[in-house]
Write a protein that holds these residues in place. Structure first.
Motif, PDB file in Angstrom:
ATOM      1  N   ASP A  21      -5.279  20.946 -61.913  1.00 50.84           N
ATOM      2  CA  ASP A  21      -6.775  21.501 -62.791  1.00 50.84           C
ATOM      3  C   ASP A  21      -6.897  20.991 -64.370  1.00 50.84           C
ATOM      4  O   ASP A  21      -7.788  20.649 -64.460  1.00 50.84           O
ATOM      5  CB  ASP A  21      -7.079  22.408 -61.250  1.00 50.84           C
ATOM      6  CG  ASP A  21      -7.297  22.264 -60.475  1.00 50.84           C
ATOM      7  OD1 ASP A  21      -7.561  21.558 -60.087  1.00 50.84           O
ATOM      8  OD2 ASP A  21      -7.781  23.508 -59.846  1.00 50.84           O
ATOM      9  N   ASP A  92     -17.871  20.476 -53.035  1.00 45.08           N
ATOM     10  CA  ASP A  92     -17.565  21.998 -54.312  1.00 45.08           C
ATOM     11  C   ASP A  92     -16.376  22.673 -54.692  1.00 45.08           C
ATOM     12  O   ASP A  92     -16.261  22.764 -55.850  1.00 45.08           O
ATOM     13  CB  ASP A  92     -17.970  23.651 -53.610  1.00 45.08           C
ATOM     14  CG  ASP A  92     -19.210  23.056 -53.824  1.00 45.08           C
ATOM     15  OD1 ASP A  92     -20.226  22.463 -53.692  1.00 45.08           O
ATOM     16  OD2 ASP A  92     -20.176  24.314 -52.678  1.00 45.08           O
ATOM     17  N   TYR A  93     -14.899  21.820 -53.488  1.00 42.77           N
ATOM     18  CA  TYR A  93     -13.871  21.670 -53.742  1.00 42.77           C
ATOM     19  C   TYR A  93     -13.526  20.764 -54.254  1.00 42.77           C
ATOM     20  O   TYR A  93     -12.934  21.406 -55.635  1.00 42.77           O
ATOM     21  CB  TYR A  93     -13.091  21.656 -52.627  1.00 42.77           C
ATOM     22  CG  TYR A  93     -11.350  22.821 -52.920  1.00 42.77           C
ATOM     23  CD1 TYR A  93     -10.881  23.085 -52.896  1.00 42.77           C
ATOM     24  CD2 TYR A  93     -11.065  20.987 -53.096  1.00 42.77           C
ATOM     25  CE1 TYR A  93      -9.643  23.612 -52.997  1.00 42.77           C
ATOM     26  CE2 TYR A  93      -9.191  21.322 -53.324  1.00 42.77           C
ATOM     27  CZ  TYR A  93      -8.949  22.492 -53.624  1.00 42.77           C
ATOM     28  OH  TYR A  93      -7.823  22.541 -53.338  1.00 42.77           O
ATOM     29  N   LYS A  95     -15.270  19.601 -57.343  1.00 39.56           N
ATOM     30  CA  LYS A  95     -15.543  20.221 -58.745  1.00 39.56           C
ATOM     31  C   LYS A  95     -14.573  21.340 -59.055  1.00 39.56           C
ATOM     32  O   LYS A  95     -14.556  21.653 -60.069  1.00 39.56           O
ATOM     33  CB  LYS A  95     -17.254  20.373 -58.269  1.00 39.56           C
ATOM     34  CG  LYS A  95     -18.680  18.721 -58.370  1.00 39.56           C
ATOM     35  CD  LYS A  95     -19.358  19.051 -57.825  1.00 39.56           C
ATOM     36  CE  LYS A  95     -19.754  20.338 -58.871  1.00 39.56           C
ATOM     37  NZ  LYS A  95     -21.277  20.637 -58.406  1.00 39.56           N
ATOM     38  N   LYS A  96     -14.887  22.280 -58.403  1.00 42.59           N
ATOM     39  CA  LYS A  96     -13.749  23.801 -59.246  1.00 42.59           C
ATOM     40  C   LYS A  96     -12.448  23.196 -58.287  1.00 42.59           C
ATOM     41  O   LYS A  96     -12.214  23.295 -60.222  1.00 42.59           O
ATOM     42  CB  LYS A  96     -13.874  24.448 -57.776  1.00 42.59           C
ATOM     43  CG  LYS A  96     -13.367  25.845 -57.413  1.00 42.59           C
ATOM     44  CD  LYS A  96     -13.623  26.941 -56.716  1.00 42.59           C
ATOM     45  CE  LYS A  96     -12.830  27.937 -57.657  1.00 42.59           C
ATOM     46  NZ  LYS A  96     -13.359  28.798 -56.904  1.00 42.59           N
ATOM     47  N   HIS A  97     -12.370  22.187 -57.742  1.00 43.22           N
ATOM     48  CA  HIS A  97     -10.308  22.054 -59.182  1.00 43.22           C
ATOM     49  C   HIS A  97     -10.616  21.153 -58.205  1.00 43.22           C
ATOM     50  O   HIS A  97      -9.462  19.758 -58.028  1.00 43.22           O
ATOM     51  CB  HIS A  97      -9.630  22.164 -57.091  1.00 43.22           C
ATOM     52  CG  HIS A  97      -9.561  23.940 -57.006  1.00 43.22           C
ATOM     53  ND1 HIS A  97      -8.961  24.754 -57.700  1.00 43.22           N
ATOM     54  CD2 HIS A  97     -10.513  24.674 -56.038  1.00 43.22           C
ATOM     55  CE1 HIS A  97      -9.358  26.014 -57.718  1.00 43.22           C
ATOM     56  NE2 HIS A  97     -10.442  25.787 -56.306  1.00 43.22           N
TER      57      HIS A  97
END
Length: 196
Positions: A21, A92-93, A95-97
């Motif tokens: 990440d 969302d996942y 973008k976050k990870h």
């Protein structure tokens, strides 16, 4: 830290996922992970076989985390509401990870996930969404590919700064989901074509 001080496959995998990440999945190496724990590379080999094994573990971790997020988002929803919740959790996942997400996009040898049947949960969740649109067989496969390529393409372009236009990306995303819902609702049925 020595292996006796708590080094195990799970901790190593999580450390590799965090590096992915932060630095990008392609930059995850055994040396970088070993450095994070303050040990030499050979200390990892009693827990992971090699770099391929480590990267596969990161892909499995990412797939399971993303499937858990999607399952929680779609619980109790159906039709367009479920599609929107699924897509939102997916985006969302990613973008976050970003590193873990990149790992999930790699093709994995089925033998490497034979002991992890929950790895296929994402496929099952996609199928559940599409069954609500009365899609099955080849239609479901084609529609699934449409969803995956749309979600993946959008998330990848968004996280890499590929959308330079000033229009709000959330507004475009909502319009795209409206269009996908309409497309799925009017999907041309291959079974009907074959019987004509």
């Amino acid at each position: 830290m020595s292996p006796r001080a708590g080094l195990n496959a799970e901790r190593i995998t999580l450390a590799a996922a965090e590096l992915a990440d932060d630095l990008g999945f392609d930059n995850v190496t055994l040396s970088a992970v070993a450095k994070k724990f303050g040990v030499k590379d050979p200390s990892l080999y009693s827990h992971v076989r090699n770099l391929r094994d480590l990267r596969t573990r990161v892909a499995i971790l990412g797939s399971l985390e993303m499937a858990d997020g999607i399952a929680a988002a779609v619980a109790g929803r159906a039709g367009k509401d479920a599609l929107i919740a699924f897509a939102g959790a997916y985006r969302d996942y990613a973008k976050k990870h970003p590193g873990r997400y990149a790992a999930t996009q790699r093709r994995i040898d089925p033998a490497d996930v034979a002991d992890t049947p929950e790895y296929l949960r994402g496929i099952e969740l996609t199928a559940a969404i599409l069954r609500a649109y009365d899609l099955e067989g080849d239609d479901m496969i084609d529609a699934s590919r449409l969803l995956r390529s749309t979600f993946h393409g959008y998330a990848t372009l968004e996280t890499s700064g590929g959308f330079a236009h000033g229009r709000d990306t959330d507004v475009s995303w909502a319009r795209i989901l409206d269009a996908l819902h309409l497309t799925l609702s009017q999907w041309p049925n291959t079974k009907e074509k074959k019987t004509r």
